[in-house]
Design an enzyme around this catalytic site. Structure first.
Site, PDB file in Angstrom:
ATOM      1  N   MET A   1       0.835  -1.183   0.000  1.00 35.35           N
ATOM      2  CA  MET A   1       0.000   0.000   0.000  1.00 35.35           C
ATOM      3  C   MET A   1       0.877   1.243   0.000  1.00 35.35           C
ATOM      4  O   MET A   1       0.974   1.930   0.997  1.00 35.35           O
ATOM      5  CB  MET A   1      -0.905   0.015   1.218  1.00 35.35           C
ATOM      6  CG  MET A   1      -1.955  -1.018   1.187  1.00 35.35           C
ATOM      7  SD  MET A   1      -3.143  -0.643   2.464  1.00 35.35           S
ATOM      8  CE  MET A   1      -4.448  -1.675   1.923  1.00 35.35           C
ATOM      9  N   PRO A   2       1.513   1.551  -1.090  1.00 35.35           N
ATOM     10  CA  PRO A   2       2.329   2.757  -1.089  1.00 35.35           C
ATOM     11  C   PRO A   2       1.487   4.027  -1.134  1.00 35.35           C
ATOM     12  O   PRO A   2       0.473   4.094  -1.826  1.00 35.35           O
ATOM     13  CB  PRO A   2       3.182   2.628  -2.351  1.00 35.35           C
ATOM     14  CG  PRO A   2       2.525   1.613  -3.183  1.00 35.35           C
ATOM     15  CD  PRO A   2       1.663   0.770  -2.309  1.00 35.35           C
ATOM     16  N   HIS A   3       1.930   5.002  -0.357  1.00 34.08           N
ATOM     17  CA  HIS A   3       1.383   6.352  -0.433  1.00 34.08           C
ATOM     18  C   HIS A   3       2.547   7.267  -0.781  1.00 34.08           C
ATOM     19  O   HIS A   3       3.586   7.227  -0.124  1.00 34.08           O
ATOM     20  CB  HIS A   3       0.757   6.804   0.885  1.00 34.08           C
ATOM     21  CG  HIS A   3       0.358   8.245   0.824  1.00 34.08           C
ATOM     22  ND1 HIS A   3      -0.787   8.658   0.181  1.00 34.08           N
ATOM     23  CD2 HIS A   3       0.977   9.364   1.254  1.00 34.08           C
ATOM     24  CE1 HIS A   3      -0.848   9.976   0.245  1.00 34.08           C
ATOM     25  NE2 HIS A   3       0.212  10.427   0.890  1.00 34.08           N
ATOM     26  N   SER A  40      -1.953   5.541  -3.372  1.00 38.49           N
ATOM     27  CA  SER A  40      -2.509   6.882  -3.158  1.00 38.49           C
ATOM     28  C   SER A  40      -1.398   7.915  -3.307  1.00 38.49           C
ATOM     29  O   SER A  40      -0.229   7.626  -3.070  1.00 38.49           O
ATOM     30  CB  SER A  40      -3.177   6.989  -1.785  1.00 38.49           C
ATOM     31  OG  SER A  40      -2.258   6.703  -0.759  1.00 38.49           O
TER      32      SER A  40
END
Length: 72
Positions: A1-3, A40
């Site tokens: 889940m990279p932001h 995101s």
């Protein structure tokens, strides 16, 4: 889940910001093999007069976190 957080000089319109966020997200999806729903991107406008204090100096204190260094 990279932001991914982008900090840049203020003044660009929402269309350009959205284009940048979409382009970054597509690159992250391609390079990391991450599903699109997990990526995101946020964009933080920084006044040019605050750049050194709020952005540049903080990253120069932690050079190992800066994978692409500016040329100025």
């Amino acid at each position: 889940m990279p932001h991914i957080t982008v900090q840049m000089f203020e003044g660009r319109d929402e269309k350009k910001k959205q284009e940048l966020a979409d382009s970054i997200a597509q690159t992250v999806i391609r390079v990391l093999g991450t599903a699109p729903e997990y990526v995101s991107v946020s964009i933080h406008d920084v006044p040019e007069t605050d750049w050194d204090q709020k952005v540049y100096n903080k990253f120069m204190e932690k050079p190992k976190l800066l994978y692409r260094k500016p040329g100025y």
